[in-house]
Design an enzyme around this catalytic site. Structure first.
Site, PDB file in Angstrom:
ATOM      1  N   LYS A  35       0.828  -1.218   0.000  1.00 29.41           N
ATOM      2  CA  LYS A  35       0.000   0.000   0.000  1.00 29.41           C
ATOM      3  C   LYS A  35       0.859   1.265   0.000  1.00 29.41           C
ATOM      4  CE  LYS A  35      -2.255  -0.759   3.856  1.00 29.41           C
ATOM      5  NZ  LYS A  35      -1.737  -2.026   4.379  1.00 29.41           N
ATOM      6  N   ARG A 110      -9.235   1.397   9.214  1.00 34.94           N
ATOM      7  CA  ARG A 110      -8.884   0.019   9.556  1.00 34.94           C
ATOM      8  C   ARG A 110      -9.967  -0.661  10.386  1.00 34.94           C
ATOM      9  NH1 ARG A 110      -2.984   0.682   9.009  1.00 34.94           N
ATOM     10  NH2 ARG A 110      -1.953  -1.306   9.298  1.00 34.94           N
ATOM     11  N   ARG A 166      -0.381  -8.757  13.687  1.00 28.75           N
ATOM     12  CA  ARG A 166      -0.930  -7.758  12.753  1.00 28.75           C
ATOM     13  C   ARG A 166      -1.840  -8.421  11.725  1.00 28.75           C
ATOM     14  NH1 ARG A 166       4.445  -5.441  10.870  1.00 28.75           N
ATOM     15  NH2 ARG A 166       3.279  -4.255   9.317  1.00 28.75           N
TER      16      ARG A 166
HETATM   17  P1  ADP Z   1       1.202  -1.967   7.718  1.00 27.98           P
HETATM   18  O1  ADP Z   1       0.186  -1.680   6.666  1.00 27.98           O
HETATM   19  O2  ADP Z   1       2.461  -2.540   7.196  1.00 27.98           O
HETATM   20  O3  ADP Z   1       0.650  -2.728   8.883  1.00 27.98           O
HETATM   21  P2  ADP Z   1       1.139   0.789   8.713  1.00 27.98           P
HETATM   22  O4  ADP Z   1       2.323   1.647   8.531  1.00 27.98           O
HETATM   23  O5  ADP Z   1      -0.075   1.106   7.907  1.00 27.98           O
HETATM   24  O6  ADP Z   1       1.714  -0.640   8.373  1.00 27.98           O
HETATM   25  O7  ADP Z   1       0.700   0.725  10.235  1.00 27.98           O
HETATM   26  C1  ADP Z   1       1.609   0.425  11.260  1.00 27.98           C
HETATM   27  C2  ADP Z   1       0.871   0.344  12.597  1.00 27.98           C
HETATM   28  O8  ADP Z   1       0.335   1.651  12.919  1.00 27.98           O
HETATM   29  C3  ADP Z   1      -0.319  -0.592  12.654  1.00 27.98           C
HETATM   30  O9  ADP Z   1       0.043  -1.930  12.912  1.00 27.98           O
HETATM   31  C4  ADP Z   1      -1.139   0.036  13.796  1.00 27.98           C
HETATM   32  O10 ADP Z   1      -0.592  -0.290  15.050  1.00 27.98           O
HETATM   33  C5  ADP Z   1      -0.920   1.534  13.585  1.00 27.98           C
HETATM   34  N1  ADP Z   1      -1.975   2.106  12.714  1.00 27.98           N
HETATM   35  C6  ADP Z   1      -1.785   2.630  11.472  1.00 27.98           C
HETATM   36  N2  ADP Z   1      -2.946   3.028  10.943  1.00 27.98           N
HETATM   37  C7  ADP Z   1      -3.902   2.742  11.858  1.00 27.98           C
HETATM   38  C8  ADP Z   1      -5.313   2.894  11.910  1.00 27.98           C
HETATM   39  N3  ADP Z   1      -5.992   3.406  10.870  1.00 27.98           N
HETATM   40  N4  ADP Z   1      -5.965   2.480  13.026  1.00 27.98           N
HETATM   41  C9  ADP Z   1      -5.317   1.967  14.058  1.00 27.98           C
HETATM   42  N5  ADP Z   1      -3.992   1.782  14.085  1.00 27.98           N
HETATM   43  C10 ADP Z   1      -3.284   2.163  13.014  1.00 27.98           C
END
Ligand code: ADP
Length: 211
Positions: A35, A110, A166
């Site tokens: 993404k 999410r 995750r």
């Molecule tokens: P990936 O898609 O590789 O899991 P991200 O960089 O999108 O990585 O997210 C890393 C972490 O940040 C997530 O595992 C979560 O803990 C937190 N996070 C990111 N976006 C959200 C969201 N929309 N709601 C809740 N937690 C989030």
């Protein structure tokens, strides 16, 4: 006034005025589906603002801001940050980019609650989600990619145990969004396997059909 012409009243529901032609795009998919990489390319090509909630959190953690301190241990465990914090961050980002032509949301929403909050926030701007596109990648490939990324970037949430958590969180809390957006006729998906440029071309084809 010409009596033969129908009288059109602007505020009785007969006339729909489109206030905005913004393009608000959600790139959806499990952790490690690509993404982040694709969002940057999409934002550049279509002149949209890229909002990565993960990047926002990581920057705050690096800079040891109150938000960073609050979310660090949650993220390192692979859990989700509480929805209430996400609304604040998104309100802030939308305000900062009030003249944007549209957004690429990466890692957000999410949860169903976040999707509802996003609808409310966009509605305040007389706007809505335009399209949700999922990158489909299976769990084995995700694990392989994230372990490789761990060697290169050293992200604390890219250990085997945290990755497993995750993926579990994604399956239980984020995947239900697929039906949420299918119900609104906004959902499409594409294979997330292959070269970066090949996947990007597939994404652009779908966006071009939409805008
Ligand atoms: P990936 O898609 O590789 O899991 P991200 O960089 O999108 O990585 O997210 C890393 C972490 O940040 C997530 O595992 C979560 O803990 C937190 N996070 C990111 N976006 C959200 C969201 N929309 N709601 C809740 N937690 C989030």
């Amino acid at each position: 006034m010409n009596a033969h012409l129908p009288y059109i009243c602007g505020n009785d529901g007969l006339l729909t005025i489109k206030f905005s032609n913004m393009f608000n795009f959600i790139l959806f998919g499990p952790p490690g589906s690509g993404k982040g990489t694709q969002s940057v390319k999409i934002a550049e090509k279509y002149n949209l603002v890229h909002i990565s909630t993960g990047d926002i959190f990581r920057k705050n953690i690096r800079e040891k801001t109150p938000l960073g301190i609050k979310v660090q241990s949650i993220i390192e465990k692979g859990e989700l940050v509480p929805d209430s914090l996400l609304i604040e961050i998104l309100e802030d980002a939308l305000q900062q980019h009030s003249t944007a032509k549209g957004f690429v949301f990466d890692g957000f929403p999410r949860t169903i609650q976040q999707a509802k909050d996003l609808d409310t926030m966009l509605a305040k701007r007389k706007d809505s989600v335009s399209l949700v596109l999922a990158l489909e990648v299976d769990d084995d490939e995700i694990l392989k990619r994230l372990l490789k990324r761990a060697e290169i970037e050293g992200r604390k949430d890219d250990t085997k145990e945290v990755i497993a958590n995750r993926i579990g969180v994604y399956n239980s809390q984020t995947q239900p969004l697929i039906d949420f957006y299918k119900g609104k006729n906004k959902f499409k998906s594409i294979h997330g396997l292959g070269g970066i440029d090949q996947i990007f071309a597939g994404i652009c084809k779908i966006i071009d059909q939409h805008i």
